[in-house]
Write a protein that holds these residues in place. Structure first.
Motif, PDB file in Angstrom:
ATOM      1  N   PHE A   1      10.807  33.791  22.174  1.00 41.31           N
ATOM      2  CA  PHE A   1      10.630  32.454  22.750  1.00 41.31           C
ATOM      3  C   PHE A   1      11.250  32.338  24.138  1.00 41.31           C
ATOM      4  O   PHE A   1      10.594  31.919  25.100  1.00 41.31           O
TER       5      PHE A   1
ATOM      6  N   LEU B   1       7.981  28.929  28.208  1.00 46.85           N
ATOM      7  CA  LEU B   1       8.796  28.276  27.195  1.00 46.85           C
ATOM      8  C   LEU B   1      10.282  28.247  27.545  1.00 46.85           C
ATOM      9  O   LEU B   1      11.068  27.641  26.820  1.00 46.85           O
TER      10      LEU B   1
ATOM     11  N   VAL C   1       8.123  33.102  18.308  1.00 49.01           N
ATOM     12  CA  VAL C   1       9.467  32.560  18.095  1.00 49.01           C
ATOM     13  C   VAL C   1      10.524  33.605  18.434  1.00 49.01           C
ATOM     14  O   VAL C   1      11.540  33.295  19.069  1.00 49.01           O
TER      15      VAL C   1
ATOM     16  N   GLU D   1      17.944  23.134  24.102  1.00 48.54           N
ATOM     17  CA  GLU D   1      18.290  23.307  22.708  1.00 48.54           C
ATOM     18  C   GLU D   1      19.795  23.463  22.465  1.00 48.54           C
ATOM     19  O   GLU D   1      20.211  23.696  21.332  1.00 48.54           O
TER      20      GLU D   1
ATOM     21  N   ALA E   1      13.671  26.082  25.919  1.00 43.73           N
ATOM     22  CA  ALA E   1      14.882  26.663  25.346  1.00 43.73           C
ATOM     23  C   ALA E   1      16.133  26.078  25.979  1.00 43.73           C
ATOM     24  O   ALA E   1      17.187  25.986  25.336  1.00 43.73           O
TER      25      ALA E   1
ATOM     26  N   VAL F   1       6.196  24.609  18.323  1.00 41.93           N
ATOM     27  CA  VAL F   1       5.627  24.945  19.634  1.00 41.93           C
ATOM     28  C   VAL F   1       4.650  26.113  19.505  1.00 41.93           C
ATOM     29  O   VAL F   1       3.549  26.090  20.068  1.00 41.93           O
TER      30      VAL F   1
ATOM     31  N   ILE G   1      16.375  24.254  15.744  1.00 38.73           N
ATOM     32  CA  ILE G   1      15.830  25.085  16.822  1.00 38.73           C
ATOM     33  C   ILE G   1      14.681  25.941  16.299  1.00 38.73           C
ATOM     34  O   ILE G   1      13.614  26.033  16.911  1.00 38.73           O
TER      35      ILE G   1
ATOM     36  N   SER H   1      11.666  23.721  15.539  1.00 42.98           N
ATOM     37  CA  SER H   1      11.024  23.223  16.752  1.00 42.98           C
ATOM     38  C   SER H   1      10.241  24.329  17.448  1.00 42.98           C
ATOM     39  O   SER H   1       9.138  24.108  17.948  1.00 42.98           O
ATOM     40  N   ARG H   2      10.792  25.548  17.454  1.00 48.33           N
ATOM     41  CA  ARG H   2      10.085  26.665  18.080  1.00 48.33           C
ATOM     42  C   ARG H   2       8.832  27.029  17.295  1.00 48.33           C
ATOM     43  O   ARG H   2       7.808  27.412  17.886  1.00 48.33           O
ATOM     44  N   ARG H   3       8.906  26.906  15.990  1.00 47.46           N
ATOM     45  CA  ARG H   3       7.705  27.152  15.187  1.00 47.46           C
ATOM     46  C   ARG H   3       6.641  26.115  15.489  1.00 47.46           C
ATOM     47  O   ARG H   3       5.443  26.436  15.573  1.00 47.46           O
TER      48      ARG H   3
END
Length: 265
Positions: A150, A156, A147, A163, A160, A178, A171, A174-176
């Protein structure tokens, strides 16, 4: 390099995953192959090598490989936290004799302390037992590093870019998701569930955004009484791209919806 082995013999899995053990500066390497469906070749000196396959070797955390073994060998029950075992016992598997080579990795016993409780009846003898809390903390460290970097990962970066209209909290969540999805390829479902639970991630996050063509896209606005706006949104929703129309006609047997990766187990 030597010691090629397939951990499917350990995990009882049909998926073929191969690793190499590098004896110089001992290290575990994952082997991945790309073959371009037989449509590539190599020029080697003055000859053409018909097989254009490319093998890529990348460092792999040995604890990820050992996690299912450590879990099985502790023999945990509702009444007992499980058994402590020596390093030799943990690394012994009749179906994968080369597994013992992991013990040659420098400071390997110290690595085990990251995910295991330890007892030492004598100064020169240690016994290990997997600890769920330590495993989750260790996995959270991996998630947090993904994260934190990221946007710097090419894989990735496209995510990004979608977002910009999302709230900061969303955000992060959602990144966690992923990051956990990426780690989930090497984890048993129980660890994925524990990892999500540790972050308080549930089903609601999946309704806040969707993935398509590797980009996070905001959903259409929810109904708020503005009839014309909702009609326009509905019309926009029904307009499909060529790629979407092609996907809709494809045979989806055996395929999972992307939302299933974020569903609470």
């Amino acid at each position: 390099m030597d010691c090629l082995f397939n951990p499917a013999a350990i995990f009882s899995s049909d998926e073929q995953v191969y690793f190499l053990f590098r004896p110089q500066e001992p290290c575990l390497l994952e082997v991945q192959k790309t073959d371009c469906n037989g449509k590539s070749s190599w020029f080697v000196d003055d000859a053409v090598q018909k097989d254009g396959s490319l093998y890529a070797l990348s460092p792999f955390d040995p604890l990820l490989l050992l996690l299912p073994i450590l879990h099985a060998k502790r023999r945990q029950t509702a009444e007992c936290a499980g058994a402590f075992l020596s390093l030799d016992d943990l690394l012994y598997d009749a179906g994968a004799p080369n597994l013992a080579r992991l013990g040659d990795i420098p400071h390997f016993e110290e690595k085990l302390l990251t995910v295991c409780d330890v007892t030492a009846p004598t100064p020169d003898m240690q016994f290990f037992r997997l600890c769920d809390k330590k495993v989750v903390a260790w996995l959270r460290g991996k998630v947090d590093r993904i994260v934190a970097k990221f946007a710097s990962y090419a894989l990735l970066a496209a995510l990004a870019a979608g977002e910009k209209e999302m709230e900061e909290k969303l955000i992060l969540e959602s990144r966690r998701h992923v990051a956990i999805r990426l780690l989930g390829d090497t984890l048993a479902p129980m660890w994925v569930a524990k990892l999500k639970e540790s972050y308080g991630l549930g089903d609601t996050i999946a309704s806040e955004y969707v993935y398509f063509d590797n980009v996070i896209k905001r959903p259409l606005a929810a109904s708020n009484g503005a009839g014309e706006d909702n009609k326009a949104a509905a019309a926009k929703k029904t307009k499909l791209s060529h790629g979407q129309r092609t996907l809709a006609k494809a045979n989806k047997e055996g395929m999972k919806n992307i939302a299933s990766f974020f569903a609470k187990k």
